[in-house]
Write an enzyme that holds these catalytic residues in place. Structure first.
Site, PDB file in Angstrom:
ATOM      1  N   HIS A 238      18.300  45.017   5.001  1.00  4.79           N
ATOM      2  CA  HIS A 238      18.364  43.616   4.568  1.00  4.79           C
ATOM      3  C   HIS A 238      17.150  43.278   3.711  1.00  4.79           C
ATOM      4  CE1 HIS A 238      21.373  43.182   7.779  1.00  4.79           C
ATOM      5  NE2 HIS A 238      21.787  42.136   7.095  1.00  4.79           N
TER       6      HIS A 238
ATOM      7  N   LYS B 233      14.184  38.652   5.863  1.00  3.20           N
ATOM      8  CA  LYS B 233      14.914  38.554   7.144  1.00  3.20           C
ATOM      9  C   LYS B 233      13.944  38.660   8.304  1.00  3.20           C
ATOM     10  CE  LYS B 233      18.974  40.155   9.644  1.00  3.20           C
ATOM     11  NZ  LYS B 233      19.345  38.755   9.957  1.00  3.20           N
TER      12      LYS B 233
HETATM   13  P1  NAD Z   1      16.644  30.789   5.176  1.00  3.05           P
HETATM   14  O1  NAD Z   1      15.285  30.871   5.791  1.00  3.05           O
HETATM   15  O2  NAD Z   1      16.786  31.052   3.716  1.00  3.05           O
HETATM   16  O3  NAD Z   1      17.267  29.340   5.448  1.00  3.05           O
HETATM   17  C1  NAD Z   1      17.148  28.625   6.622  1.00  3.05           C
HETATM   18  C2  NAD Z   1      17.036  27.167   6.235  1.00  3.05           C
HETATM   19  O4  NAD Z   1      17.161  26.374   7.399  1.00  3.05           O
HETATM   20  C3  NAD Z   1      15.684  26.800   5.595  1.00  3.05           C
HETATM   21  O5  NAD Z   1      15.904  26.101   4.389  1.00  3.05           O
HETATM   22  C4  NAD Z   1      15.019  25.899   6.636  1.00  3.05           C
HETATM   23  O6  NAD Z   1      14.201  24.899   6.060  1.00  3.05           O
HETATM   24  C5  NAD Z   1      16.242  25.293   7.284  1.00  3.05           C
HETATM   25  N1  NAD Z   1      16.005  24.781   8.623  1.00  3.05           N
HETATM   26  C6  NAD Z   1      15.298  25.340   9.644  1.00  3.05           C
HETATM   27  N2  NAD Z   1      15.340  24.530  10.706  1.00  3.05           N
HETATM   28  C7  NAD Z   1      16.072  23.457  10.348  1.00  3.05           C
HETATM   29  C8  NAD Z   1      16.471  22.281  11.019  1.00  3.05           C
HETATM   30  N3  NAD Z   1      16.106  22.016  12.260  1.00  3.05           N
HETATM   31  N4  NAD Z   1      17.244  21.385  10.347  1.00  3.05           N
HETATM   32  C9  NAD Z   1      17.638  21.610   9.074  1.00  3.05           C
HETATM   33  N5  NAD Z   1      17.261  22.688   8.381  1.00  3.05           N
HETATM   34  C10 NAD Z   1      16.510  23.612   9.023  1.00  3.05           C
HETATM   35  O7  NAD Z   1      17.561  31.747   6.037  1.00  3.05           O
HETATM   36  P2  NAD Z   1      19.001  32.326   5.620  1.00  3.05           P
HETATM   37  O8  NAD Z   1      18.850  33.629   4.937  1.00  3.05           O
HETATM   38  O9  NAD Z   1      19.809  31.256   4.979  1.00  3.05           O
HETATM   39  O10 NAD Z   1      19.579  32.670   7.071  1.00  3.05           O
HETATM   40  C11 NAD Z   1      19.762  31.654   8.045  1.00  3.05           C
HETATM   41  C12 NAD Z   1      20.356  32.288   9.285  1.00  3.05           C
HETATM   42  O11 NAD Z   1      21.664  32.786   8.979  1.00  3.05           O
HETATM   43  C13 NAD Z   1      19.566  33.485   9.798  1.00  3.05           C
HETATM   44  O12 NAD Z   1      19.629  33.480  11.205  1.00  3.05           O
HETATM   45  C14 NAD Z   1      20.329  34.686   9.246  1.00  3.05           C
HETATM   46  O13 NAD Z   1      20.156  35.862   9.997  1.00  3.05           O
HETATM   47  C15 NAD Z   1      21.733  34.162   9.338  1.00  3.05           C
HETATM   48  N6  NAD Z   1      22.719  34.788   8.465  1.00  3.05           N
HETATM   49  C16 NAD Z   1      23.971  34.906   8.958  1.00  3.05           C
HETATM   50  C17 NAD Z   1      24.989  35.409   8.180  1.00  3.05           C
HETATM   51  C18 NAD Z   1      26.382  35.457   8.752  1.00  3.05           C
HETATM   52  O14 NAD Z   1      27.330  35.905   8.061  1.00  3.05           O
HETATM   53  N7  NAD Z   1      26.577  34.998   9.976  1.00  3.05           N
HETATM   54  C19 NAD Z   1      24.729  35.822   6.864  1.00  3.05           C
HETATM   55  C20 NAD Z   1      23.433  35.691   6.388  1.00  3.05           C
HETATM   56  C21 NAD Z   1      22.437  35.143   7.191  1.00  3.05           C
END
Ligand code: NAD
Length: 309
Positions: free
Chosen positions: A201, A205
């Site tokens: 990844h 991550k």
């Molecule tokens: P990222 O860090 O780019 O985004 C997370 C966002 O959430 C940030 O902008 C942060 O400011 C915001 N945030 C944090 N706490 C918050 C709150 N209380 N209220 C509102 N906003 C809040 O991360 P990402 O790459 O977008 O990944 C997010 C999650 O999704 C991770 O856990 C990742 O592993 C997961 N993910 C899952 C899949 C899937 O298919 N299920 C795919 C990719 C990523």
């Protein structure tokens, strides 16, 4: 339910609190039936609050300024079956695809005001727990793609499924859903072969191994009950045993997500690999899940329910 304000919660975004057994996206806890009905099926339509076929699902996105949240909004504006009625982020964020992203403060009041059908969450585990609780209080369906939950956090998210439909998936790719099935079949067909899992990844991550890797490991272990130890990387004197699964997490550049299960024995090697080319894959799956979940009975659902419908 807690009066937590997720907007004031976690310090760091992404997959905070990464001790995790976060993986199983199965429907083992549901008293609800994942019956495969699509929106518009007669018995689904009869339930109060369920959208009739063609009605637009009112969607809230949390983590809207993040990699995945932004992808979800971009995908949503291109679809006719969903409308983003509220998008929030913990920190200040520019509009995404013309959708204003607001700060997440006083979220419960704002959620109530927009009369949403479903919330799609890609934040971090502690925030996802708070959002699940608020959705349970407000009667809004909850979809989370967040990974890295501790057991306690996962239990809290599950609690919300007593009140509203909750769908959690460590991966919203249909290709990964197919990979999981292929892995189960392949592992069963080659008893005694060594199993090694490698995932790659992007360098931002937080949790390792990925939630998807954990899901695949559980799939392997369900079939190969003789494999009782996960060995994370190897260093020094580390001879392989017959009962271990090697697990390798690579973090580099902007790789969206790669998972490979390698089976080897009897002078042959079988590699089953999935590569996600773009986060849009996950966003599309999350939106499919959100539409599918809208109007379901309270319960615990997984992405397989969507794929099988
Ligand atoms: P990222 O860090 O780019 O985004 C997370 C966002 O959430 C940030 O902008 C942060 O400011 C915001 N945030 C944090 N706490 C918050 C709150 N209380 N209220 C509102 N906003 C809040 O991360 P990402 O790459 O977008 O990944 C997010 C999650 O999704 C991770 O856990 C990742 O592993 C997961 N993910 C899952 C899949 C899937 O298919 N299920 C795919 C990719 C990523």
């Amino acid at each position: 339910m807690s009066a937590n304000d997720p907007g004031a919660g976690e310090e760091s975004s992404g997959t905070d609190g990464a001790q995790t057994t976060d993986s199983a996206d199965t429907t083992d806890h549901a008293d609800a039936t994942a019956d495969g009905n699509t929106i518009g099926d007669a018995d689904v339509e009869d339930r109060p609050g369920v959208k009739a076929r063609g009605e637009v699902v009112r969607l809230v996105v949390t983590g809207a300024g993040g990699r995945m949240g932004a992808e979800v909004i971009e995908a949503a504006v291109d679809r006719e079956d969903v409308e983003v009625v509220l998008a929030v982020n913990r920190s200040e964020t520019a509009a995404v695809a013309g959708v204003e992203v607001e700060l997440a403060d006083h979220f419960a009041d704002r959620l109530a005001a927009v009369e949403a059908d479903v919330l799609v969450d890609f934040t971090g585990p502690a925030s996802a727990v708070d959002y699940a609780e608020i959705c349970a209080d407000e009667g809004v369906a909850f979809v989370t793609g967040t990974t890295g939950f501790s057991d306690a956090e996962l239990d809290s998210v599950r609690d919300a499924s007593d009140e509203v439909p909750v769908l959690k998936a460590a991966n919203f790719s249909r290709g990964i859903a197919a990979l999981r099935r292929a892995v189960r079949e392949a592992v069963a067909a080659v008893p005694g072969y060594d199993v090694e899992l490698t995932e790659t990844h992007h360098n931002g991550k937080r949790d390792a191994p990925s939630g998807t890797a954990n899901t695949l490991l559980e799939d392997v272990e369900d079939v190969r009950t003789d494999l009782d130890e996960r060995v994370h990387g190897r260093e020094g004197e580390a001879p392989r045993t017959e009962t271990e699964i090697g697990v390798h997490a690579r973090r580099a550049g902007d790789v969206t997500g790669e998972h490979e299960v390698l089976l080897a024995g009897n002078d042959e090697v079988l590699e089953l690999t999935h590569r996600a080319g773009d986060r849009g894959v996950f966003a599309a799956g999350a939106l499919d899940a959100a539409v599918w979940l809208t109007g379901r009975e309270p319960g615990w659902y997984g992405f397989d329910d969507v794929v099988d419908s």
